[in-house]
Design a protein around this motif. Sequence first.
Motif, PDB file in Angstrom:
ATOM      1  N   VAL A  94      37.754  41.981  50.008  1.00 59.00           N
ATOM      2  CA  VAL A  94      36.369  42.035  49.535  1.00 59.00           C
ATOM      3  C   VAL A  94      36.274  42.591  48.123  1.00 59.00           C
ATOM      4  O   VAL A  94      35.274  42.379  47.431  1.00 59.00           O
ATOM      5  N   LEU A  95      37.301  43.295  47.662  1.00 63.50           N
ATOM      6  CA  LEU A  95      37.287  43.845  46.315  1.00 63.50           C
ATOM      7  C   LEU A  95      37.693  42.820  45.267  1.00 63.50           C
ATOM      8  O   LEU A  95      37.732  43.133  44.082  1.00 63.50           O
ATOM      9  N   GLY A  96      38.026  41.607  45.693  1.00 61.74           N
ATOM     10  CA  GLY A  96      38.406  40.566  44.753  1.00 61.74           C
ATOM     11  C   GLY A  96      39.879  40.553  44.417  1.00 61.74           C
ATOM     12  O   GLY A  96      40.313  39.841  43.497  1.00 61.74           O
ATOM     13  N   LEU A  97      40.701  41.317  45.160  1.00 61.53           N
ATOM     14  CA  LEU A  97      42.128  41.405  44.847  1.00 61.53           C
ATOM     15  C   LEU A  97      42.836  40.075  45.034  1.00 61.53           C
ATOM     16  O   LEU A  97      43.674  39.680  44.213  1.00 61.53           O
ATOM     17  N   SER A  98      42.511  39.369  46.114  1.00 60.03           N
ATOM     18  CA  SER A  98      43.142  38.077  46.363  1.00 60.03           C
ATOM     19  C   SER A  98      42.768  37.072  45.279  1.00 60.03           C
ATOM     20  O   SER A  98      43.612  36.293  44.816  1.00 60.03           O
ATOM     21  N   SER A  99      41.510  37.113  44.858  1.00 58.68           N
ATOM     22  CA  SER A  99      41.079  36.193  43.811  1.00 58.68           C
ATOM     23  C   SER A  99      41.761  36.506  42.491  1.00 58.68           C
ATOM     24  O   SER A  99      42.133  35.603  41.731  1.00 58.68           O
ATOM     25  N   GLY A 100      41.945  37.797  42.194  1.00 55.30           N
ATOM     26  CA  GLY A 100      42.661  38.173  40.985  1.00 55.30           C
ATOM     27  C   GLY A 100      44.105  37.703  41.017  1.00 55.30           C
ATOM     28  O   GLY A 100      44.635  37.199  40.021  1.00 55.30           O
ATOM     29  N   ALA A 101      44.754  37.863  42.190  1.00 56.47           N
ATOM     30  CA  ALA A 101      46.130  37.388  42.346  1.00 56.47           C
ATOM     31  C   ALA A 101      46.193  35.874  42.206  1.00 56.47           C
ATOM     32  O   ALA A 101      47.107  35.329  41.562  1.00 56.47           O
ATOM     33  N   SER A 102      45.235  35.179  42.792  1.00 56.62           N
ATOM     34  CA  SER A 102      45.200  33.719  42.706  1.00 56.62           C
ATOM     35  C   SER A 102      45.019  33.260  41.261  1.00 56.62           C
ATOM     36  O   SER A 102      45.623  32.268  40.832  1.00 56.62           O
ATOM     37  N   LEU A 103      44.208  33.991  40.501  1.00 53.80           N
ATOM     38  CA  LEU A 103      44.016  33.641  39.092  1.00 53.80           C
ATOM     39  C   LEU A 103      45.308  33.805  38.309  1.00 53.80           C
ATOM     40  O   LEU A 103      45.663  32.947  37.492  1.00 53.80           O
ATOM     41  N   SER A 133      50.839  37.482  40.017  1.00 56.39           N
ATOM     42  CA  SER A 133      49.942  37.821  41.115  1.00 56.39           C
ATOM     43  C   SER A 133      49.610  39.313  41.103  1.00 56.39           C
ATOM     44  O   SER A 133      48.449  39.704  41.274  1.00 56.39           O
ATOM     45  N   SER A 134      50.635  40.143  40.861  1.00 58.18           N
ATOM     46  CA  SER A 134      50.428  41.596  40.825  1.00 58.18           C
ATOM     47  C   SER A 134      49.514  41.987  39.670  1.00 58.18           C
ATOM     48  O   SER A 134      48.620  42.827  39.830  1.00 58.18           O
ATOM     49  N   LEU A 135      49.748  41.379  38.497  1.00 53.54           N
ATOM     50  CA  LEU A 135      48.919  41.697  37.336  1.00 53.54           C
ATOM     51  C   LEU A 135      47.471  41.272  37.558  1.00 53.54           C
ATOM     52  O   LEU A 135      46.536  41.981  37.174  1.00 53.54           O
ATOM     53  N   GLY A 136      47.281  40.095  38.173  1.00 54.90           N
ATOM     54  CA  GLY A 136      45.923  39.643  38.468  1.00 54.90           C
ATOM     55  C   GLY A 136      45.198  40.599  39.386  1.00 54.90           C
ATOM     56  O   GLY A 136      44.040  40.968  39.146  1.00 54.90           O
ATOM     57  N   SER A 137      45.881  41.045  40.452  1.00 55.37           N
ATOM     58  CA  SER A 137      45.278  42.020  41.373  1.00 55.37           C
ATOM     59  C   SER A 137      45.007  43.347  40.668  1.00 55.37           C
ATOM     60  O   SER A 137      43.975  43.985  40.892  1.00 55.37           O
ATOM     61  N   LEU A 138      45.958  43.755  39.799  1.00 52.41           N
ATOM     62  CA  LEU A 138      45.820  45.036  39.101  1.00 52.41           C
ATOM     63  C   LEU A 138      44.618  45.032  38.166  1.00 52.41           C
ATOM     64  O   LEU A 138      43.859  46.015  38.107  1.00 52.41           O
ATOM     65  N   LEU A 139      44.420  43.936  37.441  1.00 52.72           N
ATOM     66  CA  LEU A 139      43.288  43.861  36.513  1.00 52.72           C
ATOM     67  C   LEU A 139      41.955  43.943  37.254  1.00 52.72           C
ATOM     68  O   LEU A 139      41.021  44.631  36.817  1.00 52.72           O
ATOM     69  N   THR A 260      49.772  40.041  48.899  1.00 48.22           N
ATOM     70  CA  THR A 260      49.385  38.771  48.278  1.00 48.22           C
ATOM     71  C   THR A 260      50.415  38.339  47.242  1.00 48.22           C
ATOM     72  O   THR A 260      50.737  37.150  47.129  1.00 48.22           O
ATOM     73  N   ALA A 261      50.961  39.296  46.502  1.00 50.15           N
ATOM     74  CA  ALA A 261      51.947  38.970  45.477  1.00 50.15           C
ATOM     75  C   ALA A 261      53.207  38.370  46.083  1.00 50.15           C
ATOM     76  O   ALA A 261      53.774  37.411  45.542  1.00 50.15           O
ATOM     77  N   PHE A 262      53.668  38.908  47.207  1.00 48.85           N
ATOM     78  CA  PHE A 262      54.938  38.464  47.783  1.00 48.85           C
ATOM     79  C   PHE A 262      54.783  37.360  48.825  1.00 48.85           C
ATOM     80  O   PHE A 262      55.668  36.514  48.968  1.00 48.85           O
ATOM     81  N   ALA A 263      53.685  37.372  49.585  1.00 54.13           N
ATOM     82  CA  ALA A 263      53.534  36.413  50.683  1.00 54.13           C
ATOM     83  C   ALA A 263      52.397  35.424  50.477  1.00 54.13           C
ATOM     84  O   ALA A 263      52.233  34.504  51.279  1.00 54.13           O
ATOM     85  N   GLY A 264      51.627  35.599  49.413  1.00 55.74           N
ATOM     86  CA  GLY A 264      50.483  34.723  49.190  1.00 55.74           C
ATOM     87  C   GLY A 264      49.245  35.241  49.903  1.00 55.74           C
ATOM     88  O   GLY A 264      49.309  36.201  50.680  1.00 55.74           O
TER      89      GLY A 264
END
Length: 343
Positions: A94-103, A133-139, A260-264
Amino acid sequence: MPNQKKYTGLLLLLFLVVILTALVNISLGSVNIPLMDILASVFKEQVSNDSFRYIILEYRLPKVFTAILTGSGLAVSGLLMQTLFRNPLAGPYVLGLSSGASLGVAIILMGATLFSGTLAGLLLSKWSLVIASSLGSLLVLLAVLLASSKLRDTMAILIIGLMFASLTAAVVSVLAYFSPAAQLQQYVFWSFGSLGNLSWEEVFILSIFWFTGIILAITCIKNLNTLLLGEQYAKSLGVSISRNRLVIIIATSLLAGSITAFAGPIAFVGLAVPHLIRQVIPVNDHRILLPAVIMGGAILMLVCDIAAQLPGSQYTLPINAITSLIGAPVVIWLLIRKRKFLF
């Protein structure tokens, strides 16, 4: 005390189910492996077929550990978010982490054609996808943390997370629209999620993030129980809402972001497992819920992986689809039978 013994027995039963489903998971697949050969491989004894040892140690054991870490991590993330926002529909993303990783992954996969051959090859390597993926989630995490430092309303943070998810999804859609079919297909395959592509080194790195996130969650157990009674009541007991919220967000981000970074992106598990566990163990005490959710998430992911392998077949179905196909009907049936959310 009788209830305490009852819950301890249920937790022990869940642990035994985790062990059983893990053994079944290792045993089944395109090649069925007897239980004795599994135990012999683990304890470095003689096996009936030398190829079994390689399959078990280099492919199926890493996949089982990945499934356990993924399922339990997403389930704990879901529990933390549902308690923080007091919303039964909140999940780990819900925090948008998956979407950030996807981006991040979309930029690498669908933007690699803009670079020369050698650089494009480096960008499409497996580690580059993990890093992107990690950087997208981190941002996205940094943006949410910045917003949370300015806001006192917890629900506003939830809305901001959803807005970040919508924004990143829009950028991914634009990239997909202008991308060649081959790159678009690669991105779609990544979005299906996968448990079977990790090496022991990657499993070890994932486990570090998992342990850190779980330890942070454990430190919040007392405050999580207090939050169930409302933020005002928690404040009256001396709980620092802003500090507690920060720790919960960081724990969720470490768990959901690394997975998300390692398994999608793997849907449904984080949303459903806390509700499933509350049907089995009808308590709101996080001292009991947290270990139960860890084991429940591991069990659900292992069961879904068994179904995804199509035992006896060389084909493997997308794990992201199986988690919803198996889990959603179970949750619907349980909630209709119970007629309420235990929250």
